[in-house]
Design an enzyme around this catalytic site. Sequence first.
Site, short mmCIF file in Angstrom:
data_model
loop_
_atom_site.label_atom_id
_atom_site.label_comp_id
_atom_site.label_asym_id
_atom_site.label_seq_id
_atom_site.Cartn_x
_atom_site.Cartn_y
_atom_site.Cartn_z
N GLY A 20 0.58 -1.28 -0.19
CA GLY A 20 0.03 0.04 -0.30
C GLY A 20 0.74 1.34 0.20
N ASN A 22 2.06 3.09 -2.66
CA ASN A 22 1.39 4.11 -3.42
C ASN A 22 -0.12 4.66 -2.96
OD1 ASN A 22 1.59 4.56 -6.56
ND2 ASN A 22 2.14 2.14 -6.04
N MET A 94 -4.10 -7.18 -6.66
CA MET A 94 -3.27 -8.78 -7.30
C MET A 94 -4.64 -9.04 -8.30
SD MET A 94 -0.53 -7.67 -8.21
CE MET A 94 0.63 -6.61 -7.77
N ASN A 111 -5.23 2.20 -13.36
CA ASN A 111 -4.64 0.85 -12.30
C ASN A 111 -2.97 1.25 -12.75
OD1 ASN A 111 -3.67 -1.34 -11.48
ND2 ASN A 111 -3.11 -1.94 -13.73
N HIS A 113 0.73 0.63 -13.10
CA HIS A 113 1.54 -0.86 -13.42
C HIS A 113 3.15 -0.32 -13.02
CE1 HIS A 113 2.19 -4.80 -15.26
NE2 HIS A 113 3.13 -4.25 -15.85
N GLU A 178 6.55 6.06 -9.31
CA GLU A 178 5.02 5.16 -9.19
C GLU A 178 4.28 6.53 -8.60
OE1 GLU A 178 3.65 1.60 -8.54
OE2 GLU A 178 5.55 0.69 -9.62
#
Length: 193
Positions: A20, A22, A94, A111, A113, A178
């Site tokens: 977590g 992000n 996931m 999303n 990636h 990210e």
Amino acid sequence: MVKLVGKRIIFIAVFISGNGSNLKSLIKNFKNNSKIKISLVLSSNSNAYGLVYAKKNKIKNKIINYKNKNKAENIILNLLKKNKINVVCLAGFMKILSKRFIKKFKKPILNIHPSLLPKYKGLNTHSRVILNKEKFSGCTVHLVTPALDSGRILSQKIVKIRKNENASKLSKRILKQEHILYSKTIRKFVSNL
Ligand code: GAR
């Protein structure tokens, strides 16, 4: 896709399965944002460390039991409806959302990636990138469609791979990017809704 009008608040649900980091960065970046509110965190894993961030920040959070995917997705759809969620952001989630789920939700799903899509879809991206002696990797924010990691690309950040860099070191450096890219992209995406 539903068009959102006026200056209404955009309610975001973040789906997680693990660390977590992000999620943590999204919470931090949108904390004082008057237009974007992270109002729901869903985890497919009861041990996901990311749940700690939701709890610390008093964000409604739920663990979704994925033993039966159809049932799990129905529960999620109800939660999204009940909490008036406008946008879903997957952050290290996931599980693959079914075509039926995406069709029923009707609203945008984003999303992040850890590769430069369309290259390296799926799992273990960093080790595959290193194995193939790539010079560059990075991360991508894209819209979620039924085909895995294949929806419209919203943004990308290129990261140059260092000499003798291993997958673990590369993943840490990309993860930092990210955190910057996801918030920036969500902010821009939401401003166009
Ligand atoms: C991130 O690197 C994210 O891009 C990746 O999982 C990690 C989750 O980290 N997602 C995928 O691989 C999805 N296909 P986090 O839990 O610390 O945010």
